[in-house]
Design a protein around this motif. Structure first.
Motif, PDB file in Angstrom:
ATOM      1  N   LEU A  78       0.829  -1.201   0.000  1.00  0.00           N
ATOM      2  CA  LEU A  78       0.000   0.000   0.000  1.00  0.00           C
ATOM      3  C   LEU A  78       0.864   1.253   0.000  1.00  0.00           C
ATOM      4  O   LEU A  78       0.668   2.166  -0.812  1.00  0.00           O
ATOM      5  N   VAL A  79       1.851   1.296   0.883  1.00  0.00           N
ATOM      6  CA  VAL A  79       2.714   2.479   0.987  1.00  0.00           C
ATOM      7  C   VAL A  79       3.592   2.617  -0.255  1.00  0.00           C
ATOM      8  O   VAL A  79       3.711   3.718  -0.820  1.00  0.00           O
ATOM      9  N   SER A  80       4.201   1.523  -0.714  1.00  0.00           N
ATOM     10  CA  SER A  80       5.114   1.637  -1.862  1.00  0.00           C
ATOM     11  C   SER A  80       4.369   2.010  -3.142  1.00  0.00           C
ATOM     12  O   SER A  80       4.875   2.794  -3.944  1.00  0.00           O
ATOM     13  N   HIS A  81       3.170   1.480  -3.332  1.00  0.00           N
ATOM     14  CA  HIS A  81       2.415   1.848  -4.527  1.00  0.00           C
ATOM     15  C   HIS A  81       1.902   3.286  -4.439  1.00  0.00           C
ATOM     16  O   HIS A  81       1.797   3.974  -5.460  1.00  0.00           O
ATOM     17  N   SER A  82       1.581   3.742  -3.246  1.00  0.00           N
ATOM     18  CA  SER A  82       1.177   5.139  -3.076  1.00  0.00           C
ATOM     19  C   SER A  82       2.322   6.077  -3.466  1.00  0.00           C
ATOM     20  O   SER A  82       2.113   7.061  -4.173  1.00  0.00           O
ATOM     21  N   VAL A  83       3.526   5.759  -3.018  1.00  0.00           N
ATOM     22  CA  VAL A  83       4.693   6.566  -3.385  1.00  0.00           C
ATOM     23  C   VAL A  83       4.921   6.507  -4.886  1.00  0.00           C
ATOM     24  O   VAL A  83       5.199   7.527  -5.525  1.00  0.00           O
ATOM     25  N   ASN A  84       4.786   5.326  -5.459  1.00  0.00           N
ATOM     26  CA  ASN A  84       4.983   5.171  -6.894  1.00  0.00           C
ATOM     27  C   ASN A  84       4.020   6.052  -7.683  1.00  0.00           C
ATOM     28  O   ASN A  84       4.412   6.722  -8.631  1.00  0.00           O
ATOM     29  N   LEU A  85       2.763   6.063  -7.292  1.00  0.00           N
ATOM     30  CA  LEU A  85       1.782   6.880  -8.005  1.00  0.00           C
ATOM     31  C   LEU A  85       2.064   8.369  -7.846  1.00  0.00           C
ATOM     32  O   LEU A  85       1.902   9.148  -8.788  1.00  0.00           O
ATOM     33  N   LYS A  86       2.508   8.780  -6.665  1.00  0.00           N
ATOM     34  CA  LYS A  86       2.856  10.197  -6.453  1.00  0.00           C
ATOM     35  C   LYS A  86       4.059  10.599  -7.305  1.00  0.00           C
ATOM     36  O   LYS A  86       4.077  11.683  -7.897  1.00  0.00           O
ATOM     37  N   VAL A  87       5.066   9.731  -7.369  1.00  0.00           N
ATOM     38  CA  VAL A  87       6.263  10.029  -8.161  1.00  0.00           C
ATOM     39  C   VAL A  87       5.918  10.070  -9.643  1.00  0.00           C
ATOM     40  O   VAL A  87       6.376  10.965 -10.370  1.00  0.00           O
TER      41      VAL A  87
END
Length: 132
Positions: A78-87
């Protein structure tokens, strides 16, 4: 090598989230190791046919580590994909602003659809770069 550093610059504003993702990933690995160790102990002790009361702590340990491993894995994703989408959002905005600066004079030789397709294909290639 210069390109990798430039791509990593997009992650700098999200350093805390990346570190949280790594920390949760370490907890996931720790829960997996705990589950394997506890289950190995449980199996070896159960082979000796003791009473169920002697195995209760190990049984609860296997359940705890099994559930916590799944929860940690979910939170890490959840956290890593959230960061990925923001980047990727920042990257797409950066590309659009760069194309907007040179448009329309610098893009007369390009077809609009071809240019958009090329730019978005490059960004889609980077989707797995930040999650990995």
């Amino acid at each position: 090598m210069k390109i990798i550093w430039r791509l990593l610059d997009f992650v700098k504003p999200f350093t805390k989230e990346v570190l949280l993702s790594v920390l949760i990933g370490v907890a996931t690995i720790g829960a997996g190791i705990g589950m394997m160790g506890t289950s190995a102990y449980l199996i070896s002790m159960a082979a000796l046919h003791p009473s169920i009361a002697e195995l209760q702590v190990a049984i609860v340990g296997v359940r705890f580590f099994g559930i916590s491993r799944g929860v940690f894995r979910y939170l890490e994703r959840l956290v890593s994909h959230s960061v990925n989408l923001k980047v990727l959002t920042r990257l797409r905005v950066w590309i659009y602003e760069g194309a907007e600066r040179i448009a329309p004079a610098g893009l007369q030789s390009q077809r609009g659809g071809d240019l958009l397709n090329r730019l978005m294909a490059d960004v889609e290639t980077l989707e797995n770069f930040y999650v990995g």
